[in-house]
Design an enzyme around this catalytic site. Structure first.
Site, short mmCIF file in Angstrom:
data_model
loop_
_atom_site.label_atom_id
_atom_site.label_comp_id
_atom_site.label_asym_id
_atom_site.label_seq_id
_atom_site.Cartn_x
_atom_site.Cartn_y
_atom_site.Cartn_z
N GLY A 13 45.63 13.70 12.95
CA GLY A 13 44.64 13.76 14.26
C GLY A 13 43.73 14.93 14.46
CE LYS A 14 39.76 14.08 9.49
NZ LYS A 14 41.72 13.10 8.32
CB SER A 15 39.80 11.82 15.07
OG SER A 15 39.13 11.59 13.95
CB ALA A 33 30.17 6.09 14.57
CB THR A 34 29.54 8.89 9.65
OG1 THR A 34 30.93 8.78 9.47
CG2 THR A 34 28.78 9.75 10.29
CG HIS A 51 38.01 6.32 15.74
ND1 HIS A 51 38.28 7.65 15.35
CD2 HIS A 51 39.63 6.02 15.08
CE1 HIS A 51 38.57 8.30 14.57
NE2 HIS A 51 39.83 7.15 13.62
NE ARG A 54 41.28 8.48 19.48
CZ ARG A 54 41.71 8.67 18.32
NH1 ARG A 54 42.44 8.11 17.85
NH2 ARG A 54 40.24 8.89 17.13
NE ARG A 55 33.84 6.15 20.57
CZ ARG A 55 33.87 5.46 20.18
NH1 ARG A 55 34.63 5.85 19.12
NH2 ARG A 55 33.25 4.21 19.89
CG ASP A 84 35.48 10.83 13.95
OD1 ASP A 84 35.68 11.27 11.94
OD2 ASP A 84 37.12 11.04 14.60
#
Length: 184
Positions: A13-15, A33-34, A51, A54-55, A84
């Site tokens: 859940g870190k992101s 985003a990497t 990801h 969710r943004r 991230d």
């Protein structure tokens, strides 16, 4: 401006915690985003899609798999930049020899220290398990551990996300002295 480091294991859940903190900041959010897209890897693409979904739509998303310091050097006051993730970025530059890697880290740390933006950095935890059996795995683990420690030493807030909780290590822990070099 403040640096926030968020670390934790896979799927912890870190992101989501980083995104939650970014939503609470004032000003625009730039999401870095990497990860590199891989058309031949459906599971990886599904992670990237998750990801993206969710943004918030008003966040700017920049994809930068390699030149992270150069991109962060463009950050301006009043902005919140969420990166991230550092482990994914490291995997993209893992082939650098040790001297090049140390130069890359020094440049990144200098940019982080001087940034006028609010920075939130996500880093994977990889060093809590078995020592990798192959040299490249050990290099990845050691470089990420050292990088995370060095960023943690200059961060105003460090969180560990695990077991459904975000633990504020800056409130619960005692800061170690800043590492002298890359051998941590």
């Amino acid at each position: 401006m403040p640096i926030t480091l968020i670390t934790g294991p896979s799927r912890s859940g870190k992101s989501e915690w980083a995104e939650h903190l970014a939503r609470s900041r004032s000003g625009s959010v730039i999401y870095v985003a990497t990860a590199q897209r891989r058309a031949d890897d459906a599971e990886w693409q599904a992670r990237i899609d998750q990801h993206q979904q969710r943004r918030p739509a008003d966040w700017t998303c920049l994809e930068e798999p390699v030149n992270l310091a150069a991109l962060l050097a463009t950050a301006a006051a009043g902005e919140c930049w969420l990166v991230d993730a550092l482990g994914t970025w490291l995997a993209n530059v893992l082939e650098q020899d040790e001297d090049t890697w140390q130069s890359t880290v020094a440049t990144l740390l200098a940019v982080l220290r001087s940034s006028p933006a609010d920075l939130i950095l996500v880093a994977e935890e990889t060093g809590w398990g078995v020592v990798p059996a192959y040299p490249l795995g050990r290099i990845f683990r050691d470089r990420l551990g050292s990088l995370t420690r060095r960023i943690g030493a200059i961060a105003q807030s460090v969180y560990l996300v695990t077991g459904g909780y975000a633990l504020d290590l800056t409130q619960l822990g005692v800061r170690l002295p800043e590492p002298d070099g890359a051998t941590e």
